[in-house]
Design a protein around this motif. Structure first.
Motif, PDB file in Angstrom:
ATOM      1  N   LYS A  79       0.851  -1.185   0.000  1.00  0.00           N
ATOM      2  CA  LYS A  79       0.000   0.000   0.000  1.00  0.00           C
ATOM      3  C   LYS A  79       0.889   1.237   0.000  1.00  0.00           C
ATOM      4  O   LYS A  79       1.766   1.394   0.847  1.00  0.00           O
ATOM      5  N   LEU A  80       0.650   2.099  -0.969  1.00  0.00           N
ATOM      6  CA  LEU A  80       1.414   3.330  -1.072  1.00  0.00           C
ATOM      7  C   LEU A  80       0.810   4.377  -0.144  1.00  0.00           C
ATOM      8  O   LEU A  80      -0.401   4.548  -0.094  1.00  0.00           O
ATOM      9  N   SER A  81       1.656   5.051   0.591  1.00  0.00           N
ATOM     10  CA  SER A  81       1.184   6.147   1.429  1.00  0.00           C
ATOM     11  C   SER A  81       1.920   7.422   1.039  1.00  0.00           C
ATOM     12  O   SER A  81       3.014   7.378   0.462  1.00  0.00           O
ATOM     13  N   PHE A  82       1.320   8.533   1.374  1.00  0.00           N
ATOM     14  CA  PHE A  82       1.967   9.812   1.090  1.00  0.00           C
ATOM     15  C   PHE A  82       3.291   9.909   1.820  1.00  0.00           C
ATOM     16  O   PHE A  82       4.281  10.412   1.277  1.00  0.00           O
ATOM     17  N   LEU A  83       3.345   9.426   3.037  1.00  0.00           N
ATOM     18  CA  LEU A  83       4.588   9.461   3.807  1.00  0.00           C
ATOM     19  C   LEU A  83       5.687   8.673   3.099  1.00  0.00           C
ATOM     20  O   LEU A  83       6.827   9.135   2.991  1.00  0.00           O
ATOM     21  N   ASP A  84       5.333   7.489   2.576  1.00  0.00           N
ATOM     22  CA  ASP A  84       6.310   6.682   1.835  1.00  0.00           C
ATOM     23  C   ASP A  84       6.811   7.449   0.611  1.00  0.00           C
ATOM     24  O   ASP A  84       8.018   7.506   0.353  1.00  0.00           O
ATOM     25  N   TYR A  85       5.888   8.035  -0.152  1.00  0.00           N
ATOM     26  CA  TYR A  85       6.270   8.790  -1.346  1.00  0.00           C
ATOM     27  C   TYR A  85       7.193   9.942  -0.976  1.00  0.00           C
ATOM     28  O   TYR A  85       8.242  10.142  -1.590  1.00  0.00           O
ATOM     29  N   SER A  86       6.816  10.717   0.035  1.00  0.00           N
ATOM     30  CA  SER A  86       7.631  11.868   0.418  1.00  0.00           C
ATOM     31  C   SER A  86       8.993  11.443   0.955  1.00  0.00           C
ATOM     32  O   SER A  86       9.996  12.130   0.729  1.00  0.00           O
ATOM     33  N   GLU A  87       9.050  10.304   1.633  1.00  0.00           N
ATOM     34  CA  GLU A  87      10.344   9.805   2.113  1.00  0.00           C
ATOM     35  C   GLU A  87      11.244   9.408   0.946  1.00  0.00           C
ATOM     36  O   GLU A  87      12.445   9.693   0.956  1.00  0.00           O
ATOM     37  N   ARG A  88      10.664   8.770  -0.080  1.00  0.00           N
ATOM     38  CA  ARG A  88      11.466   8.417  -1.263  1.00  0.00           C
ATOM     39  C   ARG A  88      11.938   9.668  -1.999  1.00  0.00           C
ATOM     40  O   ARG A  88      13.084   9.740  -2.450  1.00  0.00           O
ATOM     41  N   LEU A  89      11.076  10.672  -2.092  1.00  0.00           N
ATOM     42  CA  LEU A  89      11.466  11.929  -2.723  1.00  0.00           C
ATOM     43  C   LEU A  89      12.582  12.602  -1.934  1.00  0.00           C
ATOM     44  O   LEU A  89      13.591  13.038  -2.501  1.00  0.00           O
ATOM     45  N   ASN A  90      12.425  12.691  -0.620  1.00  0.00           N
ATOM     46  CA  ASN A  90      13.452  13.323   0.210  1.00  0.00           C
ATOM     47  C   ASN A  90      14.780  12.588   0.129  1.00  0.00           C
ATOM     48  O   ASN A  90      15.843  13.226   0.055  1.00  0.00           O
ATOM     49  N   LYS A  91      14.742  11.264   0.141  1.00  0.00           N
ATOM     50  CA  LYS A  91      15.972  10.471   0.027  1.00  0.00           C
ATOM     51  C   LYS A  91      16.650  10.735  -1.320  1.00  0.00           C
ATOM     52  O   LYS A  91      17.873  10.877  -1.394  1.00  0.00           O
ATOM     53  N   THR A  92      15.857  10.822  -2.361  1.00  0.00           N
ATOM     54  CA  THR A  92      16.399  11.096  -3.695  1.00  0.00           C
ATOM     55  C   THR A  92      17.037  12.479  -3.741  1.00  0.00           C
ATOM     56  O   THR A  92      18.155  12.648  -4.239  1.00  0.00           O
ATOM     57  N   LEU A  93      16.346  13.472  -3.219  1.00  0.00           N
ATOM     58  CA  LEU A  93      16.887  14.839  -3.222  1.00  0.00           C
ATOM     59  C   LEU A  93      18.152  14.951  -2.385  1.00  0.00           C
ATOM     60  O   LEU A  93      19.062  15.717  -2.723  1.00  0.00           O
ATOM     61  N   ALA A  94      18.239  14.166  -1.307  1.00  0.00           N
ATOM     62  CA  ALA A  94      19.430  14.201  -0.452  1.00  0.00           C
ATOM     63  C   ALA A  94      20.665  13.696  -1.185  1.00  0.00           C
ATOM     64  O   ALA A  94      21.794  14.007  -0.779  1.00  0.00           O
TER      65      ALA A  94
END
Length: 190
Positions: free
Chosen positions: A2-17
């Motif tokens: 199940k995809l959650s907004f928190l999961d998506y934002s964590e993947r985005l933040n990890k990518t940006l880091a």
């Protein structure tokens, strides 16, 4: 899963880091110098990246200097459907951006390609044209960077196998660049 907004934002933040800050600063400095010298800034991409190109051009024309209205001469190559369909029909889809550059661009101008895969023939052709004609080339890329990673003179690469996050990184980098340039506007338009 199940995809959650928190999961998506964590993947985005990890990518940006994982960003190569030096590559982003080089893009900002190049855009600042182009703006100061009255050079043009061209953007291209396909699908969502094409939409991002149009959005970013708007930010560079207006958003970087709202006080004087003397923004950068920015052009989103995917924006004109009449030109795109004419060139695709007459010259082939691979040429839709390079042919526009051959008319508009001059040495010293800047090209930024936006791509998830970095392998679309039309953006590769645009990079090759630009490299051959004295136009500074940059790319913001996802996945493994594709062929564009090597062909562009400067690449901002995010190794993420997710098209939406790849497209998010394009906007985050360029929204940062917009604010960075806006901070320098007084020195450009003094």
């Amino acid at each position: 899963m199940k995809l959650s907004f928190l999961d998506y934002s964590e993947r985005l933040n990890k990518t940006l880091a994982s960003a190569d800050e030096a590559a982003i600063e080089a893009l900002c400095e190049t855009l600042l110098n182009a703006w100061k010298d009255g050079k043009q800034f061209f953007l291209c991409g396909n699908g969502g990246s094409a939409g991002n190109a149009v959005h970013i051009a708007n930010d560079m024309i207006y958003g970087i200097d709202r006080k004087t209205g003397k923004g950068m001469r920015a052009h989103a190559l995917p924006a004109n459907t009449s030109i795109l369909t004419c060139l695709a029909n007459d010259e082939g889809y691979d040429e839709i951006f390079a042919k526009q550059l051959s008319v508009y661009a001059r040495p010293g101008d800047v090209l930024l390609v936006l791509s998830g895969s970095g392998n679309s023939a039309n953006i590769l052709r645009a990079i090759d044209y630009a490299n051959d004609h004295g136009i500074e080339t940059f790319a913001i890329l996802g996945y493994d960077g594709g062929a564009a990673k090597e062909r562009a003179a400067h690449s901002v690469h995010f190794a993420i196998d997710d098209m939406q996050i790849s497209e998010d990184t394009q906007l985050v980098v360029m929204h940062y660049a917009m604010q960075w340039l806006a901070d320098k506007a007084a020195s450009v338009n003094a």
